[in-house]
Every structure is written in C-alpha cells, then in structure tokens.
Design a protein around this motif. Structure first.
Motif, PDB file in Angstrom:
ATOM      1  N   UNK A  37       0.841  -1.227   0.000  1.00  0.00           N
ATOM      2  CA  UNK A  37       0.000   0.000   0.000  1.00  0.00           C
ATOM      3  C   UNK A  37       0.860   1.254   0.000  1.00  0.00           C
ATOM      4  N   UNK A  38       1.925   1.261   0.790  1.00  0.00           N
ATOM      5  CA  UNK A  38       2.802   2.427   0.842  1.00  0.00           C
ATOM      6  C   UNK A  38       3.521   2.642  -0.488  1.00  0.00           C
ATOM      7  N   UNK A  39       3.993   1.530  -1.095  1.00  0.00           N
ATOM      8  CA  UNK A  39       4.695   1.664  -2.373  1.00  0.00           C
ATOM      9  C   UNK A  39       3.754   2.166  -3.463  1.00  0.00           C
ATOM     10  N   UNK A  44       1.829   6.480  -7.122  1.00  0.00           N
ATOM     11  CA  UNK A  44       0.733   7.321  -7.619  1.00  0.00           C
ATOM     12  C   UNK A  44       1.023   8.803  -7.408  1.00  0.00           C
ATOM     13  N   UNK A  45       1.548   9.128  -6.245  1.00  0.00           N
ATOM     14  CA  UNK A  45       1.850  10.547  -5.973  1.00  0.00           C
ATOM     15  C   UNK A  45       2.872  11.075  -6.965  1.00  0.00           C
ATOM     16  N   UNK A  46       3.928  10.330  -7.192  1.00  0.00           N
ATOM     17  CA  UNK A  46       4.957  10.790  -8.123  1.00  0.00           C
ATOM     18  C   UNK A  46       4.413  10.872  -9.551  1.00  0.00           C
ATOM     19  N   UNK A  50       4.168  14.321 -11.868  1.00  0.00           N
ATOM     20  CA  UNK A  50       4.729  14.485 -13.213  1.00  0.00           C
ATOM     21  C   UNK A  50       3.646  14.799 -14.233  1.00  0.00           C
ATOM     22  N   UNK A  51       2.478  14.175 -14.097  1.00  0.00           N
ATOM     23  CA  UNK A  51       1.388  14.448 -15.043  1.00  0.00           C
ATOM     24  C   UNK A  51       0.880  15.879 -14.894  1.00  0.00           C
ATOM     25  N   UNK A  52       0.872  16.412 -13.665  1.00  0.00           N
ATOM     26  CA  UNK A  52       0.423  17.790 -13.452  1.00  0.00           C
ATOM     27  C   UNK A  52       1.316  18.790 -14.183  1.00  0.00           C
ATOM     28  N   UNK A  53       2.609  18.474 -14.264  1.00  0.00           N
ATOM     29  CA  UNK A  53       3.548  19.372 -14.929  1.00  0.00           C
ATOM     30  C   UNK A  53       3.526  19.173 -16.445  1.00  0.00           C
ATOM     31  N   UNK A  54       3.564  17.914 -16.895  1.00  0.00           N
ATOM     32  CA  UNK A  54       3.730  17.645 -18.323  1.00  0.00           C
ATOM     33  C   UNK A  54       2.402  17.494 -19.064  1.00  0.00           C
TER      34      UNK A  54
END
Length: 572
Positions: A37-39, A44-46, A50-54
């Motif tokens: 779950x942590x991984x 997902x966060x990372x 990246x999707x928010x920027x690109x």
C-alpha cells in the motif's frame, strides 16, 4: 574441481545472485500488504506530480469526472452537513470577491478617466459637460453594458468540457476546472430544489455573472460582464435553448458551433461608439470655433512678434557698437507691450533701435530699460586720468616733504644764529616769520587742493578692491568690511557718485563672465546700501575680463573695484 566448477558456472552464479538481490528489494518494498500500500501510494503521488507538470489538461479531463462524482455522492449523502459547512465559507468568499471586484472596477475607471486617450473617453467627458453628471457616473453606466467574455459547453453528469469559445484566449486556461465546478454546483442545486422542480440558471460572481441553461445531457454556460437587461436575458435564453435542442449525446461538437452561438447574443460591443445627438455636435462646433479663435489670435501675435524681431535684428546688424552688448526684446501679448532690456554704450543708437522696433509693431507699447555703460577705450582714458591724479598726488607729497625739510633747516639755522649772535635775533626772527608765513600759505594751499571732496574720494578708493572666489558672487574676504568702512563715510558726507565695477577671470564664456561680474557688483552695492549709501550714488558696471595679475594667478582678476565719475556722469 571447485575451480573448474567456478569457471564453468560463473555466469549463471552471478545471474542467480542478481535475481536474489532483486527479489529481496521487491520483498522489502511490497512483501506485506502494508508495504504494498505504501509503495503504491508513493508511485501514484509521483506519477500525478509528473502528469500535473507535463500533461495538465489530460490529467484534468481524466480526474474531473471522478471528482464531480465524488462531490455529487458526498452532497447526496451529507446534504445538511455540506450546507452548514459551505455556507459561511461561501458567504465570505462572495463578500471578498464583490469587494475586490468593486476595487478593480474603480481603479479601472480612474485609470481610463486619467489617460483620456481614446475617442470614447472624450465622448464621456462631453456628455458630462452637456448633462452636468459626473464623468465617473457616465463611465460606470457605459461600462455596465453586457458583454459575453466566454461560453462553455459541458456534459451535465461528468462535467467534461465539450466545446468552448472565449473573447480572450487567456480566459481559457482554467476552463476545465470551471466546467467541473459548474457541473457540481448545478447538480447540487438540482438535488436541493428537486421537490420544487427548480434549476440553477445564474451565478453572480460580483464583477461578472454566469448564465446557464441545462438539458438532460448538456449544460451551456456563459460568463457575462456588465448589467443584462430583461431583453438581453431573453435573447441569451432563446439562443441557449435552441442550441441545446439541436445537440444529441454522442454526436461530435466543434468549437465553431459554440462560437456561432456566442456571436449571436450580446453583439453590442461597448467599444463601438453610439450615435451622438444634436447637442454633442453643437458643443463640438462651439469648441472648434473657440480653438479657431485662439489659433488666429496666436498667429496674429506671432506675426507681430516676427515683424518686431526682424526690425530689431536688422538695426542691431547695422549698428556695430550695439552688437557687442547684450540687448534683448521681450513681448507680453496679454498686456500688448514690448520691452527692450540690456546694456549699451551709445544712447542715440539705443533710441534709434527703439524707434525702429516701435514702428514695426505700432499696436504694442514699447518700454526701454537699457543701461548706458562706458566702453573699454573710455574706461582706459578714465584710468589714465586716475593715474595722472595719483602721480600729481605723489608730486604734492614730495613738495610737502621738501618744504618740511626746508622748514627744519631754517629752524636749525635760526636756533644756531640765536645762540651765536644775539644781536641779530631781530632780523633772524623777521626772516623766520616771513619764511614760516610763506611756508604755511603754501602748505594751506596744498592741503586745500587735497581736501576737496573729489580728491578725498579718490584717495579713499585708490588701490582698494573686494576680491571673490571662483564662480562666486558673494565673498567672505575680511578686507571687504574695511573697504566699505573707508569709502562709505566719504560718500555719505560728500554725496558724490561712485562707479562699482565687477570683473571676472578668463575662465568661462563671455556671457557667464558678464553675468557673474554684474552679480559681484550688485553684492558690493548692497554692502554700501547697508552702510547707509543710497542707490542713486552708485552706478553698477560689468566687465567680463580685465586682468591685473601678471603671473596668471587669477585670484586678483575676480574683483570689484571703484572708479570716479566724470562731470557728465555726475550731472546725470
């Protein structure tokens, strides 16, 4: 055998070691449900970052339906709690938005009023003059005309943006977010007022408002600035309903269709000036006549000034003795006067110049304020006279010394004769009395010659001057007070006139040297006036450069000296 085994199986052994290490890393990361779950959360966060920027637009389109569905579900499940939680926040946000919108509106209106660069702003000012209303009120009324800024078409359930149009492309940057919010707010209002069969049609944002019309599948929303009249609302409602009736779910929709709907409503652009009435043209004609009057008046003044200056320059060119002195011609068109100011060495030439200028502009009154000064040759002649008088004074001193010596010799002779020959005392006494009487008469004559007012004034100013620093018209020379104290009592007693002459060194232009030399003469004249000497006894003169220092040490050139006036100057 061990060595042979190691050589034969070394690649496979290394591969097994790497696989074992990789497995251990995977086990440490996702070997248990908590670690898995942590991984997954970290990945997902990372990925979202990246999707928010690109790929911001694709991410917004993908998440918007999920967000809208989550908001709708939460609103349905906790309706009362959402209302109680959002009402205070919404109230403060609306108040802040309205206050900020009014501040921006006032700043925009003030900026437009201050610039006054466009025809529309001049039209506002003319309307203010004709109607008597403040220009800010007229500007506020003009800017309140409705204008469609952008138009959005979105799916009702998901909030996905289907088509859009904007007056300014910058306004489409947050179109996806606005679409999702409009869909969520519309669904919330529909669920709250479902019993009354109500539907949200307007959102007031203070500086603008959102007008909306919805069908079962689509929502069309337009952002409008200004104040919409009932006719404007009916026009927009009809266009929206007509377009929604033509749409079908699943059919392709282009931005061109949305643009046609936008251009069909609120087409009265406030940048287009409206027709002006008869009063506007009357006022414009009056202003034009006033400008024409002032223009003709300016041309008349320019013509008079040109004629007078032409006559002035021609006369100066024909009179060489005037061209060497600063003479200026000024005009006062408001009072209809001209003025000649400056310096001259020829009063008759100055009179001829004034007559020529007056003849060129007979409708203006001429006043003459030209000071007559002596030329360098006249100054040198007067300096020679002063030197001659100074030489005569030296000769008189020598004669007095000779007579005093002669008297001393006679007295010695008498004393010696009285001691040696008492019998001749009477004759010696008579001789002594005769010689003493003659000597006294000659001394009295010399003293009377040296005690005239002009001789006393000449003796007082001889060799005296006030010195100045470079570029200054005031002095802290301690000798200045002594000079004034030595000359002022004689001027006050005799009532004679004195020429106060300012000099400058050879640095600077002629015009600057004349000005500063004049200012130095005026400074020393003020010292005389403070000592009780009236200004009528003082004649000021300015000589730009007349060196007296032989070794080029120009400290003695920056000075104010004094000159005797001749008989003609005293008469004036």
């Amino acid at each position: 055998m061990a060595r042979l085994k190691a050589l034969l199986l070394e690649p496979e052994t290394n591969r097994l070691d790497r696989l074992e290490q990789g497995y251990e890393r995977i086990d440490r990361r996702v070997g248990s449900p908590d670690r898995l779950e942590q991984a997954t959360a970290d990945v997902l966060v990372e990925a979202l970052r990246r999707a928010e920027v690109a790929r911001h637009r694709e991410l917004a389109q993908a998440i918007a339906p999920v967000v809208v569905a989550a908001i709708q579900s939460e609103i349905r499940n906790s309706r009362d709690m959402m209302v109680e939680a959002l009402y205070p926040i919404t109230g403060r946000l609306v108040s802040a938005a309205v206050a900020n919108a009014f501040r921006e509106l006032v700043a925009s209106i003030n900026q437009r009023i201050d610039t006054m660069l466009s025809a529309r702003q001049w039209r506002w000012r003319l309307k203010s003059w004709t109607s008597g209303r403040p220009i800010s009120e007229i500007a506020l009324a003009e800017t309140a005309r409705p204008m469609l800024r952008r138009l959005l078409l979105l799916e009702r359930k998901s909030g996905v943006l289907v088509g859009s149009w904007a007056r300014d492309p910058v306004q489409m940057q947050n179109a996806d977010l606005v679409s999702g919010l409009i869909a969520a707010i519309t669904e919330f209002a529909s669920s709250v007022f479902e019993a009354q069969h109500g539907e949200l049609r307007t959102l007031d944002l203070g500086v603008s408002q959102i007008i909306m019309r919805a069908s079962p599948n689509f929502i069309i929303a337009g952002e409008v600035t200004g104040v919409m009249s009932p006719a404007d609302e009916r026009e927009a409602d009809a266009a929206f309903v007509r377009y929604l009736n033509e749409l079908r779910l699943g059919e392709p929709t282009t931005g061109r269709q949305v643009e046609q709907v936008a251009l069909s409503i609120l087409h009265d652009d406030p940048s287009t000036p409206r027709r002006n009435g008869f009063g506007f043209w009357v006022l414009a004609a009056a202003i034009g006549a006033l400008l024409l009057f002032f223009g003709m008046r300016s041309v008349m003044h320019w013509n008079i000034e040109r004629g007078a200056r032409t006559a002035f320059e021609d006369n100066i060119a024909r009179t060489p003795q005037l061209s060497a002195f600063p003479i200026d011609l000024t005009f006062d068109h408001a009072s209809g006067t001209m003025s000649l100011r400056g310096l001259s060495n020829d009063s008759q030439a100055t009179k001829t110049l004034a007559e020529a200028v007056q003849a060129a502009a007979p409708s203006y009154k001429l006043t003459t304020n030209v000071q007559t000064v002596t030329t360098l040759a006249q100054s040198e002649q007067r300096q020679n006279t002063i030197e001659h008088l100074r030489a005569e004074g030296v000769k008189a001193d020598e004669r007095i010394a000779a007579l005093q010596k002669q008297l001393a010799d006679v007295q010695a002779t008498v004393q010696e004769a009285s001691r040696n020959a008492s019998q001749t005392s009477q004759s010696i006494s008579q001789r002594l009395a005769t010689t003493s009487a003659a000597t006294d008469k000659e001394l009295e004559a010399i003293k009377a010659q040296l005690n005239t007012p002009r001789a006393r004034l000449f003796a007082a100013i001889a060799g005296r001057a006030v010195f100045f620093h470079t570029g200054e018209a005031t002095t802290d020379d301690p000798n200045a007070a002594n000079v004034i104290a030595a000359i002022a009592p004689i001027l006050r007693e005799t009532g004679l006139g004195l020429r106060v002459v300012g000099y400058a060194d050879q640095t600077g232009t002629v015009a600057i040297n004349r000005r500063i030399a004049r200012e130095r003469a005026e400074f020393v004249a003020k010292l005389f006036q403070q000592a009780g000497i009236p200004s009528r006894q003082l004649i000021l003169a300015s000589r730009a450069y007349s060196p007296i220092a032989a070794d080029k040490a120009q400290d003695q050139d920056r000075r104010v000296s004094f000159e005797m006036l001749n008989a003609s100057d005293e008469a004036r």
